[in-house]
Design a protein around this motif. Structure first.
Motif, PDB file in Angstrom:
ATOM      1  N   VAL A 143       1.237  -2.869 -12.391  1.00 41.72           N
ATOM      2  CA  VAL A 143       2.593  -2.779 -12.415  1.00 41.72           C
ATOM      3  C   VAL A 143       2.902  -1.146 -12.340  1.00 41.72           C
ATOM      4  N   SER A 144       2.020  -0.286 -13.124  1.00 44.29           N
ATOM      5  CA  SER A 144       2.199   0.969 -13.141  1.00 44.29           C
ATOM      6  C   SER A 144       1.597   2.048 -12.193  1.00 44.29           C
ATOM      7  N   LEU A 145       0.279   1.656 -11.517  1.00 43.30           N
ATOM      8  CA  LEU A 145      -0.477   2.103 -10.596  1.00 43.30           C
ATOM      9  C   LEU A 145      -0.648   1.464  -9.194  1.00 43.30           C
ATOM     10  N   LYS A 146      -0.754   2.206  -8.324  1.00 44.64           N
ATOM     11  CA  LYS A 146      -1.191   1.619  -6.574  1.00 44.64           C
ATOM     12  C   LYS A 146      -2.491   2.355  -6.348  1.00 44.64           C
ATOM     13  N   VAL A 147      -3.460   1.456  -5.949  1.00 41.97           N
ATOM     14  CA  VAL A 147      -4.754   1.672  -5.343  1.00 41.97           C
ATOM     15  C   VAL A 147      -5.001   1.471  -4.046  1.00 41.97           C
ATOM     16  N   ASP A 148      -5.308   2.437  -3.287  1.00 42.67           N
ATOM     17  CA  ASP A 148      -5.433   2.408  -1.917  1.00 42.67           C
ATOM     18  C   ASP A 148      -6.983   2.791  -1.529  1.00 42.67           C
ATOM     19  N   LYS A 149      -7.729   1.928  -0.984  1.00 46.45           N
ATOM     20  CA  LYS A 149      -8.960   2.259  -0.658  1.00 46.45           C
ATOM     21  C   LYS A 149      -9.301   2.198   0.900  1.00 46.45           C
ATOM     22  N   SER A 150      -8.097   2.254   1.548  1.00 50.80           N
ATOM     23  CA  SER A 150      -8.160   1.877   2.925  1.00 50.80           C
ATOM     24  C   SER A 150      -8.882   3.114   3.660  1.00 50.80           C
ATOM     25  N   GLY A 185      -7.863   4.968   5.873  1.00 55.64           N
ATOM     26  CA  GLY A 185      -6.989   5.039   7.205  1.00 55.64           C
ATOM     27  C   GLY A 185      -8.060   4.440   8.412  1.00 55.64           C
ATOM     28  N   ASP A 186      -7.839   4.511   9.505  1.00 54.61           N
ATOM     29  CA  ASP A 186      -8.800   3.997  10.531  1.00 54.61           C
ATOM     30  C   ASP A 186     -10.152   4.091  10.436  1.00 54.61           C
ATOM     31  N   THR A 187     -10.600   5.337  10.031  1.00 58.62           N
ATOM     32  CA  THR A 187     -12.064   5.342   9.666  1.00 58.62           C
ATOM     33  C   THR A 187     -12.283   5.819   8.262  1.00 58.62           C
ATOM     34  N   PRO A 188     -12.890   4.734   7.802  1.00 53.43           N
ATOM     35  CA  PRO A 188     -13.171   4.651   6.100  1.00 53.43           C
ATOM     36  C   PRO A 188     -13.840   6.030   5.802  1.00 53.43           C
ATOM     37  N   ASP A 189     -13.423   6.786   4.993  1.00 54.98           N
ATOM     38  CA  ASP A 189     -13.910   8.046   4.582  1.00 54.98           C
ATOM     39  C   ASP A 189     -14.390   7.916   2.935  1.00 54.98           C
ATOM     40  N   HIS A 190     -14.250   6.849   2.383  1.00 50.88           N
ATOM     41  CA  HIS A 190     -15.087   6.672   0.950  1.00 50.88           C
ATOM     42  C   HIS A 190     -13.857   7.396   0.080  1.00 50.88           C
ATOM     43  N   VAL A 191     -12.669   7.459   0.250  1.00 53.37           N
ATOM     44  CA  VAL A 191     -11.695   8.096  -0.485  1.00 53.37           C
ATOM     45  C   VAL A 191     -10.796   7.024  -0.913  1.00 53.37           C
ATOM     46  N   ALA A 192     -10.493   7.130  -2.310  1.00 46.16           N
ATOM     47  CA  ALA A 192      -9.452   6.004  -2.710  1.00 46.16           C
ATOM     48  C   ALA A 192      -8.346   6.997  -3.194  1.00 46.16           C
ATOM     49  N   THR A 193      -7.108   6.463  -3.196  1.00 48.28           N
ATOM     50  CA  THR A 193      -5.917   7.157  -3.658  1.00 48.28           C
ATOM     51  C   THR A 193      -5.240   6.154  -4.716  1.00 48.28           C
ATOM     52  N   VAL A 194      -5.058   6.791  -6.000  1.00 48.93           N
ATOM     53  CA  VAL A 194      -4.368   6.107  -7.272  1.00 48.93           C
ATOM     54  C   VAL A 194      -2.947   6.914  -7.087  1.00 48.93           C
ATOM     55  N   THR A 195      -1.901   6.276  -6.999  1.00 46.41           N
ATOM     56  CA  THR A 195      -0.757   6.720  -7.183  1.00 46.41           C
ATOM     57  C   THR A 195       0.157   5.934  -8.447  1.00 46.41           C
ATOM     58  N   LEU A 196       0.713   7.025  -9.174  1.00 44.24           N
ATOM     59  CA  LEU A 196       1.658   6.536 -10.262  1.00 44.24           C
ATOM     60  C   LEU A 196       2.863   5.768  -9.836  1.00 44.24           C
ATOM     61  N   LEU A 197       3.142   4.992 -10.483  1.00 43.98           N
ATOM     62  CA  LEU A 197       4.379   4.311 -10.080  1.00 43.98           C
ATOM     63  C   LEU A 197       5.445   4.044 -11.081  1.00 43.98           C
ATOM     64  N   GLY A 198       5.210   4.482 -12.310  1.00 41.71           N
ATOM     65  CA  GLY A 198       6.119   4.151 -13.306  1.00 41.71           C
ATOM     66  C   GLY A 198       6.002   3.012 -14.156  1.00 41.71           C
ATOM     67  N   PRO A 199       6.849   2.106 -14.139  1.00 39.71           N
ATOM     68  CA  PRO A 199       8.084   1.913 -13.510  1.00 39.71           C
ATOM     69  C   PRO A 199       9.227   2.896 -14.209  1.00 39.71           C
ATOM     70  N   GLY A 200       8.710   3.654 -15.599  1.00 42.38           N
ATOM     71  CA  GLY A 200       9.905   4.462 -15.831  1.00 42.38           C
ATOM     72  C   GLY A 200      10.142   5.590 -14.963  1.00 42.38           C
ATOM     73  N   LYS A 201      11.480   6.092 -15.329  1.00 36.17           N
ATOM     74  CA  LYS A 201      11.776   7.165 -14.400  1.00 36.17           C
ATOM     75  C   LYS A 201      10.814   8.076 -14.262  1.00 36.17           C
ATOM     76  N   GLY A 202      10.593   9.002 -13.109  1.00 32.13           N
ATOM     77  CA  GLY A 202       9.651   9.787 -13.133  1.00 32.13           C
ATOM     78  C   GLY A 202       8.185   9.666 -13.205  1.00 32.13           C
ATOM     79  N   GLU A 241     -12.959   0.287 -12.429  1.00 34.17           N
ATOM     80  CA  GLU A 241     -13.274  -0.241 -11.146  1.00 34.17           C
ATOM     81  C   GLU A 241     -13.740   0.739 -10.173  1.00 34.17           C
ATOM     82  N   LEU A 242     -12.988   1.626 -10.006  1.00 33.52           N
ATOM     83  CA  LEU A 242     -13.358   2.875  -9.075  1.00 33.52           C
ATOM     84  C   LEU A 242     -14.840   3.317  -9.308  1.00 33.52           C
TER      85      LEU A 242
END
Length: 277
Positions: A4-11, A13-30, A47-48
């Motif tokens: 709910v509060s985080l998004k994890v992207d392990k894609s 890009g087109d060439t996997p580079d072994h980098v994951a991105t964790v993005t804060l989503l809230g849901p609270g303001k800011g 997990e990462l």
């Protein structure tokens, strides 16, 4: 894992580079940090940590800001009994347990064997600073603003800033930020060593963070992890001792009229008036 509060992207890009991105989503303001965030953060980083395809992590915020910090309205229901001035050992013990759970959530970032690069734009306040202080490297966009603001709401910062920032920016700067609760811009953050570099905007800092993470991920992963382990060895033991001390201190002394005033002023959107009680 449903988040709910985080998004994890392990894609990667087109060439996997072994980098994951964790993005804060809230849901609270800011991207304010409520119960979902504190539950999910350690799950995500555990997990990462265990994923052999991930060698480095970028941590950032959605929207214009990294995080406004603790979501006070969302956290208040579980803190109500503790805030009563006459709370006894039972409520205080439960609050101690809760503080230590939040501390462990932040520590999961530092404990993760994969290097973590924080890409900060906009506001990074309170709990946001705790989290980026647990990262390995911090980068910022020119509009970033940082604040160890707990003193402004009658709280001794207890989730890691006081323990980790001394090793990053030095005692004098930590004391100035923690005693005043002032906001500092990205340029000052770079000057004191809180961030390594400052970039023009959010897109630029994210690109730089990903490039740095990919550069790290291209190295032998076990050697990088071993390097992080060695660098963390002495510091994290000292941090753990400090966290235990401040959690016990806050469980004993946090309830106050000033804290009640800070919460009420926040909810009423007015300046607080502190009495020292």
């Amino acid at each position: 894992m449903t988040l709910v509060s985080l998004k994890v992207d392990k894609s990667g890009g087109d060439t996997p580079d072994h980098v994951a991105t964790v993005t804060l989503l809230g849901p609270g303001k800011g991207n304010a940090m409520g119960p979902d965030f504190w539950r999910e953060l350690p799950q995500v980083f555990a997990e990462l940590d265990s994923d052999p395809q991930v060698r480095a992590i970028v941590l950032t915020g959605s929207g214009a800001n990294f995080s406004y910090g603790l979501d006070l309205p969302a956290m208040m229901p579980s803190w109500g009994s503790m805030l009563a001035g006459d709370s006894l050992a039972g409520p205080r013990t439960r609050f101690l347990t809760e503080i230590r759970a939040l501390q462990d959530a932040v520590t999961s970032v530092a404990r993760c064997r994969k290097p973590v690069i924080a890409a900060v734009s906009g506001w990074c306040i309170g709990g946001g600073v705790d989290v980026v202080a647990a990262a390995d490297i911090r980068l910022a966009s020119a509009d970033a603003r940082f604040s160890v603001r707990e003193v402004k709401v009658a709280i001794v910062a207890d989730l890691g800033s006081l323990q980790r920032l001394a090793g990053i920016i030095g005692e004098g700067h930590v004391r100035e930020l923690a005693y005043t609760g002032k906001d500092i811009p990205a340029a000052r953050a770079q000057q004191i060593g809180l961030v390594n570099d400052v970039y023009d905007d959010q897109a630029a800092v994210l690109a730089a963070a990903h490039a740095l993470a990919a550069e790290i991920a291209a190295n032998p992963p076990l050697v990088v992890q071993g390097t992080k382990d060695v660098l963390n060895h002495a510091r994290e033991q000292q941090v753990a001792d400090g966290l235990r001390y401040v959690s016990a201190w806050n469980a004993a002394f946090l309830p106050s009229r000033d804290l009640g005033e800070a919460v009420q002023a926040f909810l009423e959107r007015r300046p607080p008036s502190f009495s020292g009680e």
